[in-house]
Every structure is written in C-alpha cells, then in structure tokens.
Design a protein around this motif. Structure first.
Motif, PDB file in Angstrom:
ATOM      1  N   LEU A   2       0.467  -1.520   0.150  1.00  0.00           N
ATOM      2  CA  LEU A   2       0.058   0.170   0.204  1.00  0.00           C
ATOM      3  C   LEU A   2       0.869   1.326  -0.284  1.00  0.00           C
ATOM      4  O   LEU A   2       0.334   2.619  -0.606  1.00  0.00           O
ATOM      5  CB  LEU A   2      -1.013   0.083   1.281  1.00  0.00           C
ATOM      6  CG  LEU A   2      -1.887  -0.992   1.184  1.00  0.00           C
ATOM      7  CD1 LEU A   2      -3.059  -0.890   2.165  1.00  0.00           C
ATOM      8  CD2 LEU A   2      -3.019  -1.211  -0.045  1.00  0.00           C
ATOM      9  N   ARG A   3       1.957   1.032   0.669  1.00  0.00           N
ATOM     10  CA  ARG A   3       3.074   2.568   0.798  1.00  0.00           C
ATOM     11  C   ARG A   3       3.439   2.768  -1.027  1.00  0.00           C
ATOM     12  O   ARG A   3       3.413   3.766  -1.564  1.00  0.00           O
ATOM     13  CB  ARG A   3       3.920   1.923   1.917  1.00  0.00           C
ATOM     14  CG  ARG A   3       3.995   2.703   3.212  1.00  0.00           C
ATOM     15  CD  ARG A   3       5.019   1.735   4.183  1.00  0.00           C
ATOM     16  NE  ARG A   3       6.113   2.868   3.442  1.00  0.00           N
ATOM     17  CZ  ARG A   3       7.113   2.740   3.834  1.00  0.00           C
ATOM     18  NH1 ARG A   3       7.701   2.135   5.026  1.00  0.00           N
ATOM     19  NH2 ARG A   3       8.333   3.750   3.831  1.00  0.00           N
ATOM     20  N   HIS A   4       3.753   1.229  -1.212  1.00  0.00           N
ATOM     21  CA  HIS A   4       4.513   1.970  -3.284  1.00  0.00           C
ATOM     22  C   HIS A   4       2.758   2.031  -3.728  1.00  0.00           C
ATOM     23  O   HIS A   4       2.879   3.106  -4.238  1.00  0.00           O
ATOM     24  CB  HIS A   4       4.904  -0.051  -3.421  1.00  0.00           C
ATOM     25  CG  HIS A   4       4.633   0.335  -4.902  1.00  0.00           C
ATOM     26  ND1 HIS A   4       5.409   0.869  -5.677  1.00  0.00           N
ATOM     27  CD2 HIS A   4       4.011  -0.226  -5.599  1.00  0.00           C
ATOM     28  CE1 HIS A   4       5.732   0.491  -7.042  1.00  0.00           C
ATOM     29  NE2 HIS A   4       4.492  -0.161  -7.408  1.00  0.00           N
ATOM     30  N   ALA A   5       1.659   1.449  -4.138  1.00  0.00           N
ATOM     31  CA  ALA A   5       0.972   2.498  -4.210  1.00  0.00           C
ATOM     32  C   ALA A   5       0.857   3.638  -3.858  1.00  0.00           C
ATOM     33  O   ALA A   5       0.670   4.705  -4.969  1.00  0.00           O
ATOM     34  CB  ALA A   5      -0.528   1.844  -3.874  1.00  0.00           C
ATOM     35  N   ASP A   6       0.838   4.384  -2.466  1.00  0.00           N
ATOM     36  CA  ASP A   6       0.333   5.382  -2.943  1.00  0.00           C
ATOM     37  C   ASP A   6       1.927   6.475  -2.789  1.00  0.00           C
ATOM     38  O   ASP A   6       1.669   8.359  -3.654  1.00  0.00           O
ATOM     39  CB  ASP A   6       0.390   5.347  -0.754  1.00  0.00           C
ATOM     40  CG  ASP A   6      -0.379   5.154  -0.140  1.00  0.00           C
ATOM     41  OD1 ASP A   6      -1.358   6.086  -1.330  1.00  0.00           O
ATOM     42  OD2 ASP A   6      -0.729   5.221   1.055  1.00  0.00           O
ATOM     43  N   LEU A   7       2.705   5.898  -3.088  1.00  0.00           N
ATOM     44  CA  LEU A   7       3.922   6.245  -3.700  1.00  0.00           C
ATOM     45  C   LEU A   7       4.095   6.764  -5.525  1.00  0.00           C
ATOM     46  O   LEU A   7       4.244   7.372  -6.160  1.00  0.00           O
ATOM     47  CB  LEU A   7       5.365   5.678  -3.492  1.00  0.00           C
ATOM     48  CG  LEU A   7       6.762   6.276  -4.148  1.00  0.00           C
ATOM     49  CD1 LEU A   7       7.056   7.359  -3.809  1.00  0.00           C
ATOM     50  CD2 LEU A   7       7.655   5.077  -3.603  1.00  0.00           C
ATOM     51  N   PHE A   8       3.500   5.894  -5.912  1.00  0.00           N
ATOM     52  CA  PHE A   8       3.139   5.538  -7.442  1.00  0.00           C
ATOM     53  C   PHE A   8       2.001   6.094  -7.706  1.00  0.00           C
ATOM     54  O   PHE A   8       2.448   7.270  -8.355  1.00  0.00           O
ATOM     55  CB  PHE A   8       3.188   4.210  -7.921  1.00  0.00           C
ATOM     56  CG  PHE A   8       2.766   4.013  -9.536  1.00  0.00           C
ATOM     57  CD1 PHE A   8       3.934   3.818 -10.238  1.00  0.00           C
ATOM     58  CD2 PHE A   8       1.023   4.276  -9.912  1.00  0.00           C
ATOM     59  CE1 PHE A   8       3.381   3.415 -11.515  1.00  0.00           C
ATOM     60  CE2 PHE A   8       1.369   3.747 -11.093  1.00  0.00           C
ATOM     61  CZ  PHE A   8       1.902   3.937 -11.945  1.00  0.00           C
ATOM     62  N   ALA A   9       1.047   6.853  -7.331  1.00  0.00           N
ATOM     63  CA  ALA A   9      -0.088   7.422  -7.309  1.00  0.00           C
ATOM     64  C   ALA A   9       0.497   9.059  -7.132  1.00  0.00           C
ATOM     65  O   ALA A   9      -0.425   9.732  -8.187  1.00  0.00           O
ATOM     66  CB  ALA A   9      -0.835   7.324  -6.647  1.00  0.00           C
ATOM     67  N   ARG A  10       1.146   9.243  -6.414  1.00  0.00           N
ATOM     68  CA  ARG A  10       2.175  10.459  -5.770  1.00  0.00           C
ATOM     69  C   ARG A  10       2.772  10.875  -7.850  1.00  0.00           C
ATOM     70  O   ARG A  10       3.236  11.714  -7.993  1.00  0.00           O
ATOM     71  CB  ARG A  10       2.517  11.137  -5.194  1.00  0.00           C
ATOM     72  CG  ARG A  10       1.156  10.947  -3.653  1.00  0.00           C
ATOM     73  CD  ARG A  10       2.308  11.179  -2.324  1.00  0.00           C
ATOM     74  NE  ARG A  10       3.613  10.304  -2.351  1.00  0.00           N
ATOM     75  CZ  ARG A  10       3.549   9.422  -1.503  1.00  0.00           C
ATOM     76  NH1 ARG A  10       2.785   9.171  -0.272  1.00  0.00           N
ATOM     77  NH2 ARG A  10       5.390   9.232  -0.661  1.00  0.00           N
ATOM     78  N   ALA A  11       3.398   9.802  -7.823  1.00  0.00           N
ATOM     79  CA  ALA A  11       5.203   9.807  -8.858  1.00  0.00           C
ATOM     80  C   ALA A  11       4.123  10.858 -10.297  1.00  0.00           C
ATOM     81  O   ALA A  11       3.961  11.009 -10.790  1.00  0.00           O
ATOM     82  CB  ALA A  11       5.264   9.291  -8.508  1.00  0.00           C
TER      83      ALA A  11
END
Length: 217
Positions: A200-209
């Motif tokens: 989920l942290r990766h998903a958040d990072l990806f979404a921001r990117a």
C-alpha cells in the motif's frame, strides 16, 4: 463438554456430504502440495488427510495431475486477473484512488489460505515459470496498460515517466514482490501485515509520482 467431531472413516461419503467432498479434497491437496511439493505428495496422503479412501478420490479425479491442476485453481493466477478486472477504471475519484484500490483488491485476493499456499507451492515447485501463471501476469499487465493508456490520452497522468506498458509493470511488480516475500503459507501475522503495508505504501508512492503537479492540490 463439547467433543470434537469424529474423523471420517475411509470409504464413500454419505450422500449429504458428496457435494463437499471434491472441494474438501482440493483444499487438502493444496495444503499438502504447498507443504511437501508435487513429488512429495501422494494420492493416498491426500485421501487420508480428509479421512477418505483412494477409491473415493478417484471417483472425483482421474489422477494426481488432475488434482494438482484443480487445486491450483483455488488460489491460482486467475484471482489476480479477476481482482484487477473487477475494478472500475473510471471512478468518480482520481487515478490515484484507483491505484490504491487496485493494490488493496490484489492483496485481498492473495491474502487467503489458498492464495498463500499457492505462493509457497510456486516457490517450492518452480511454478514461477508455469505457463498459466505467465499468461495471468501478461493478462493483468495488459489490462492495466489499457487503463494507463486511456489516462495518458486524457491527460490525467504524467506522460514523461514511460509508456502505458512501463507504468503497468512499475505498479504491479513491487506488489507481487511483497507477495512472494511475505504472503506464503508459513507467513506470520506480522509478515502478512508487512506485505500489506509495503504494497500500500508503494501504491501511494506510485500514485503521487504519476499525478501531475497541478492535480495534487
């Protein structure tokens, strides 16, 4: 005092149980395959696991390979495809919301007893190169790439990070990596929590990117 239910004696099950026998055998088979591998699991062991005779097992399956293939379907690659395909790629929210929902849906599909046993079996028996798994990965990536392609065309996400195929792979691969590391049959609750947290942290990072600066508010 409550007494445990008696273990079923080997033999043909009662008619009332017949509808559940096949599913029971498959769950037992997947457990044993994950624990001992294909070669280390016998038809007799599967039958004994649920207190049945081999003759009852053969009434449902022609042999061990058929059991193996059916057991894989309990937590197999199709669950990933279904989890991804079941999401609405044009929600009222933003692409970022979709990315987070996708990560959660995939984790829910993988973090089941059957899903975790399949992960152990894949690692034990080299199923990472199984054609069915490869086809499911390709199907999942293709579906995601289609979503990203529409978003790129509509200007909803940045167009300077890579093409739609690159973005699909960049989103899904780290989440799959978390599954391999922490969502297997021997995973502890803490490891399962870690898999969810990292994914989920990766998903958040990806979404921001991928969100254009002007759309971040």
């Amino acid at each position: 005092m409550n007494r445990p239910a008696p273990r079923r004696r080997p033999g043909r099950p009662a008619k009332a149980d017949a509808g559940d026998t096949k599913a029971e055998l498959l769950r037992a088979a997947l457990t044993l395959f994950a624990r001992h591998g294909y070669a280390g699991t016998s038809v007799r062991a599967i039958a004994r696991e649920v207190g049945l005779s081999e003759s009852v097992l053969y009434a449902h399956f022609p042999g061990k390979q058929a059991i193996f293939e059916a057991a894989l379907a309990l937590g197999g690659p199709h669950i990933t495809v279904a989890a991804i395909a079941g999401l609405d790629a044009t929600p009222a929210g933003s692409p970022a919301a979709y990315v987070r929902d996708l990560a959660a849906a995939v984790l829910d599909a993988w973090d089941t007893p059957e899903g975790r046993r399949l992960a152990s079996l894949a690692a034990r028996d080299g199923l990472m190169h199984d054609p069915a798994l490869a086809d499911a990965i390709d199907a999942s990536l293709e579906h995601l790439a289609g979503v990203f392609r529409r978003w790129l065309d509509d200007g909803l996400i940045r167009d300077d990070l890579g093409d739609a195929d690159d973005l699909a792979y960049a989103l899904l691969s780290p989440i799959a990596h978390a599954r391999v590391l922490w969502l297997h049959d021997d995973a502890t609750p803490a490891q399962r929590d870690k898999a969810r947290e990292r994914a989920l942290r990766h998903a958040d990072l990806f979404a921001r990117a991928v969100t254009p600066p002007a759309a971040r508010g």
